[in-house]
Motif scaffolding. Structure first.
Motif, mmCIF file in Angstrom:
data_model
loop_
_atom_site.group_PDB
_atom_site.id
_atom_site.type_symbol
_atom_site.label_atom_id
_atom_site.label_comp_id
_atom_site.label_asym_id
_atom_site.label_seq_id
_atom_site.Cartn_x
_atom_site.Cartn_y
_atom_site.Cartn_z
ATOM 1 N N THR A 106 -21.966 34.721 -27.059
ATOM 2 C CA THR A 106 -20.983 35.754 -27.433
ATOM 3 C C THR A 106 -19.990 35.945 -26.298
ATOM 4 O O THR A 106 -18.782 36.033 -26.514
ATOM 5 C CB THR A 106 -21.692 37.099 -27.706
ATOM 6 O OG1 THR A 106 -22.706 36.883 -28.666
ATOM 7 C CG2 THR A 106 -20.717 38.155 -28.188
ATOM 8 N N LEU A 107 -20.515 35.986 -25.069
ATOM 9 C CA LEU A 107 -19.644 36.225 -23.912
ATOM 10 C C LEU A 107 -18.715 35.045 -23.660
ATOM 11 O O LEU A 107 -17.654 35.204 -23.066
ATOM 12 C CB LEU A 107 -20.508 36.516 -22.664
ATOM 13 C CG LEU A 107 -21.011 37.969 -22.528
ATOM 14 C CD1 LEU A 107 -19.817 38.914 -22.373
ATOM 15 C CD2 LEU A 107 -21.866 38.444 -23.677
ATOM 16 N N MET A 108 -19.097 33.881 -24.162
ATOM 17 C CA MET A 108 -18.225 32.706 -23.997
ATOM 18 C C MET A 108 -17.127 32.679 -25.064
ATOM 19 O O MET A 108 -16.272 31.793 -25.053
ATOM 20 C CB MET A 108 -19.051 31.421 -24.069
ATOM 21 C CG MET A 108 -19.935 31.252 -22.844
ATOM 22 S SD MET A 108 -21.047 29.885 -23.068
ATOM 23 C CE MET A 108 -22.313 30.271 -21.870
ATOM 24 N N GLY A 109 -17.143 33.625 -25.979
ATOM 25 C CA GLY A 109 -16.183 33.627 -27.074
ATOM 26 C C GLY A 109 -15.037 34.604 -26.861
ATOM 27 O O GLY A 109 -14.724 35.013 -25.736
ATOM 28 N N LEU A 110 -14.434 34.982 -27.972
ATOM 29 C CA LEU A 110 -13.227 35.829 -27.936
ATOM 30 C C LEU A 110 -13.463 37.150 -27.232
ATOM 31 O O LEU A 110 -12.648 37.613 -26.427
ATOM 32 C CB LEU A 110 -12.763 36.104 -29.375
ATOM 33 C CG LEU A 110 -12.210 34.901 -30.128
ATOM 34 C CD1 LEU A 110 -12.163 35.186 -31.625
ATOM 35 C CD2 LEU A 110 -10.819 34.557 -29.607
ATOM 36 N N SER A 111 -14.597 37.787 -27.545
ATOM 37 C CA SER A 111 -14.814 39.155 -27.046
ATOM 38 C C SER A 111 -15.268 39.180 -25.591
ATOM 39 O O SER A 111 -15.333 40.246 -24.987
ATOM 40 C CB SER A 111 -15.832 39.876 -27.931
ATOM 41 O OG SER A 111 -17.045 39.153 -27.935
ATOM 42 N N GLY A 112 -15.594 38.001 -25.014
ATOM 43 C CA GLY A 112 -15.972 37.942 -23.603
ATOM 44 C C GLY A 112 -14.875 37.253 -22.808
ATOM 45 O O GLY A 112 -13.898 37.872 -22.375
ATOM 46 N N LEU A 113 -15.042 35.935 -22.673
ATOM 47 C CA LEU A 113 -14.076 35.155 -21.892
ATOM 48 C C LEU A 113 -12.647 35.334 -22.410
ATOM 49 O O LEU A 113 -11.706 35.489 -21.637
ATOM 50 C CB LEU A 113 -14.476 33.677 -21.931
ATOM 51 C CG LEU A 113 -13.637 32.748 -21.072
ATOM 52 C CD1 LEU A 113 -13.680 33.145 -19.603
ATOM 53 C CD2 LEU A 113 -14.118 31.296 -21.229
ATOM 54 N N GLY A 114 -12.476 35.323 -23.741
ATOM 55 C CA GLY A 114 -11.126 35.428 -24.319
ATOM 56 C C GLY A 114 -10.428 36.695 -23.863
ATOM 57 O O GLY A 114 -9.277 36.669 -23.400
ATOM 58 N N ASP A 115 -11.127 37.805 -23.964
ATOM 59 C CA ASP A 115 -10.501 39.080 -23.609
ATOM 60 C C ASP A 115 -10.367 39.248 -22.096
ATOM 61 O O ASP A 115 -9.417 39.862 -21.598
ATOM 62 C CB ASP A 115 -11.324 40.241 -24.212
ATOM 63 C CG ASP A 115 -10.461 41.437 -24.554
ATOM 64 O OD1 ASP A 115 -9.239 41.399 -24.277
ATOM 65 O OD2 ASP A 115 -11.000 42.426 -25.089
ATOM 66 N N LEU A 116 -11.322 38.659 -21.352
ATOM 67 C CA LEU A 116 -11.241 38.719 -19.886
ATOM 68 C C LEU A 116 -9.980 37.988 -19.407
ATOM 69 O O LEU A 116 -9.206 38.513 -18.599
ATOM 70 C CB LEU A 116 -12.499 38.082 -19.275
ATOM 71 C CG LEU A 116 -12.572 38.057 -17.756
ATOM 72 C CD1 LEU A 116 -12.718 39.470 -17.190
ATOM 73 C CD2 LEU A 116 -13.743 37.189 -17.277
ATOM 74 N N VAL A 117 -9.763 36.803 -19.951
ATOM 75 C CA VAL A 117 -8.595 36.013 -19.540
ATOM 76 C C VAL A 117 -7.304 36.747 -19.911
ATOM 77 O O VAL A 117 -6.381 36.872 -19.095
ATOM 78 C CB VAL A 117 -8.644 34.603 -20.175
ATOM 79 C CG1 VAL A 117 -7.319 33.877 -20.000
ATOM 80 C CG2 VAL A 117 -9.771 33.794 -19.560
ATOM 81 N N LEU A 118 -7.238 37.279 -21.136
ATOM 82 C CA LEU A 118 -6.015 37.984 -21.544
ATOM 83 C C LEU A 118 -5.729 39.171 -20.617
ATOM 84 O O LEU A 118 -4.627 39.324 -20.083
ATOM 85 C CB LEU A 118 -6.158 38.510 -22.986
ATOM 86 C CG LEU A 118 -4.949 39.335 -23.443
ATOM 87 C CD1 LEU A 118 -3.765 38.438 -23.769
ATOM 88 C CD2 LEU A 118 -5.281 40.211 -24.645
ATOM 89 N N THR A 119 -6.750 39.989 -20.431
ATOM 90 C CA THR A 119 -6.533 41.242 -19.708
ATOM 91 C C THR A 119 -6.302 41.008 -18.217
ATOM 92 O O THR A 119 -5.674 41.830 -17.546
ATOM 93 C CB THR A 119 -7.725 42.204 -19.965
ATOM 94 O OG1 THR A 119 -8.066 42.129 -21.343
ATOM 95 C CG2 THR A 119 -7.369 43.626 -19.642
ATOM 96 N N CYS A 120 -6.800 39.878 -17.705
ATOM 97 C CA CYS A 120 -6.603 39.571 -16.281
ATOM 98 C C CYS A 120 -5.313 38.792 -16.028
ATOM 99 O O CYS A 120 -5.064 38.360 -14.908
ATOM 100 C CB CYS A 120 -7.781 38.752 -15.761
ATOM 101 S SG CYS A 120 -9.279 39.720 -15.542
ATOM 102 N N SER A 121 -4.502 38.597 -17.075
ATOM 103 C CA SER A 121 -3.357 37.690 -16.918
ATOM 104 C C SER A 121 -2.003 38.363 -16.857
ATOM 105 O O SER A 121 -1.029 37.751 -16.444
ATOM 106 C CB SER A 121 -3.304 36.698 -18.085
ATOM 107 O OG SER A 121 -4.483 35.976 -18.161
#
Ligand SMILES: NC(=O)c1ccc[n+]([C@@H]2O[C@H](COP(=O)([O-])OP(=O)(O)OC[C@H]3O[C@@H](n4cnc5c(N)ncnc54)[C@H](O)[C@@H]3O)[C@@H](O)[C@H]2O)c1
Ligand SMILES: O=P(O)(O)OC[C@H](O)CO
Length: 329
Positions: free
Chosen positions: A234-249
């Motif tokens: 789950t964390l490797m998907g949209l709600s984990g890595l996906g959102d982390l990358v977006l919000t950190c960018s």
């Protein structure tokens, strides 16, 4: 059943954007807000200039300040700030039939209790269906119909699929999953980590430092999720890595922008700019939960130390860079 409207509780940026997306997905939508004046204004102008300027409300959205109008909805999306979840769920529990699913769209952990938001909802509405929606999605993008993909999690697989289908539309693709805990952990924790990325940008520490923070922040996310029952996939998907990358960018994120202003030298009080910064309110609860299970989360810990005034940003950078050298995994 399918002709019943979708209800949305909370008409801020995200509630309004989700209302437009749900309407574009062929639903009637009841958009509830607590202020009758604001409901009148939205109904008259067909826009929410305060929270989502420049976006026209879809014709199928009915703004209201009467909570009872949510009673006939087939599902209600809860889109108020994380720290209001208990209060707003209690108000909803008084008007909704107990079978109406509540779909949590806030990202955070309750301060004080340290409770995950789905647990708060289940405590207030025992036995009622609860789901969570999270993933990389800026309100302005979704409201303008730009392509977006998110994850909806519910322990009841059939309900998860039905809700995902009901909300998916021309520009919003909703994946479904059973791992409620993993999905909500991703959304809550990435906001704290994004503050660190913003601070790196504001202080001019470079793109390499930002990439290191994202990768090491993701390692923290995974450790935390494993310890609290979330699935690594789950964390490797949209709600984990996906959102982390977006919000950190990007400074389009309020959490990143808050960190950026801290990095530029503003105080914690000044840096929010009057906007909702969920990472700042969740940081202490996240770190307390990590400490309780001895989970190593040095970046989240550094954010919390800076926000509490215990460390300067320089001390936080020193603390992170001078940890003992260790194996990466
Ligand atoms: N904005 C985004 O791009 C976005 C995207 C995904 C998730 N989220 C999450 O959605 C949640 C809400 O964010 P937002 O951007 O809509 O915030 P916002 O500040 O734009 O809006 C919050 C709304 O909640 C209302 N509200 C506050 N307290 C309330 C209460 N006690 N009762 C009823 N209404 C109340 C406010 O009046 C406001 O309209 C946050 O947890 C955020 O992390 C936001
Ligand atoms: O503006 P932020 O930082 O609250 O982020 C909004 C969303 O959570 C991005 O997925």
């Amino acid at each position: 059943m399918a002709s019943q409207p979708i209800g949305i509780a909370g008409a801020g940026a995200w509630g309004t954007a989700l209302a437009n997306a749900a309407a574009a997905a062929d639903n009637d939508v009841v958009l509830w807000m607590r202020s009758p004046e604001q409901a009148q204004e939205l109904a008259a102008t067909r826009s929410n200039e305060r929270c989502l300027p420049g976006v026209t409300l879809h014709d199928r959205i009915r703004p209201t300040a009467d909570l009872n109008e949510l009673a006939a909805c087939r599902a209600v999306l809860l889109v108020t700030p994380a720290q209001t979840t208990r209060e707003v769920t209690a108000a909803l529990a008084r008007v909704l039939p107990s079978a109406t699913p509540l779909l949590l769209c806030a990202k955070g952990i309750e301060r004080g209790s340290g409770a995950f938001l789905c647990d708060v909802v289940e405590e207030v509405r025992p036995g009622a269906p609860v789901a969570v929606l999270s993933g990389p999605s800026f309100a302005h993008d979704v409201a303008r119909g730009l392509p977006t993909a998110v994850t909806l999690a519910c322990r009841d697989a059939a309900l998860a699929e039905a809700l995902a289908n009901a909300l998916s539309g021309p520009a919003l693709r909703v994946y479904h999953r059973g791992d409620v805990r993993g999905v909500e952990i991703g959304g809550a924790a990435k906001n704290v980590l994004a503050i660190a990325c913003g601070a790196v940008a504001g202080k001019g520490l470079g793109e390499s430092a930002k990439a290191a923070l994202i990768a090491r922040g993701f390692a923290e996310l995974l450790r935390f999720a494993r310890a609290y029952g979330g699935e690594p996939e789950t964390l490797m998907g949209l709600s984990g890595l996906g959102d982390l990358v977006l919000t950190c960018s990007t400074a389009q994120s309020r959490n990143f922008a808050f960190g950026q202003r801290l990095g530029q030298g503003m105080s914690v009080a000044e840096a929010s700019g009057g906007k909702l910064v969920e990472g700042a309110t969740t940081a202490s609860a996240l770190v307390a939960l990590a400490r309780a299970k001895n989970i190593d989360m040095p970046i989240a810990e550094a954010v919390e130390q800076v926000l509490s005034g215990a460390w300067t940003l320089e001390q936080a950078v020193d603390a992170l860079m001078n940890r003992p050298i260790k194996s990466e995994h």
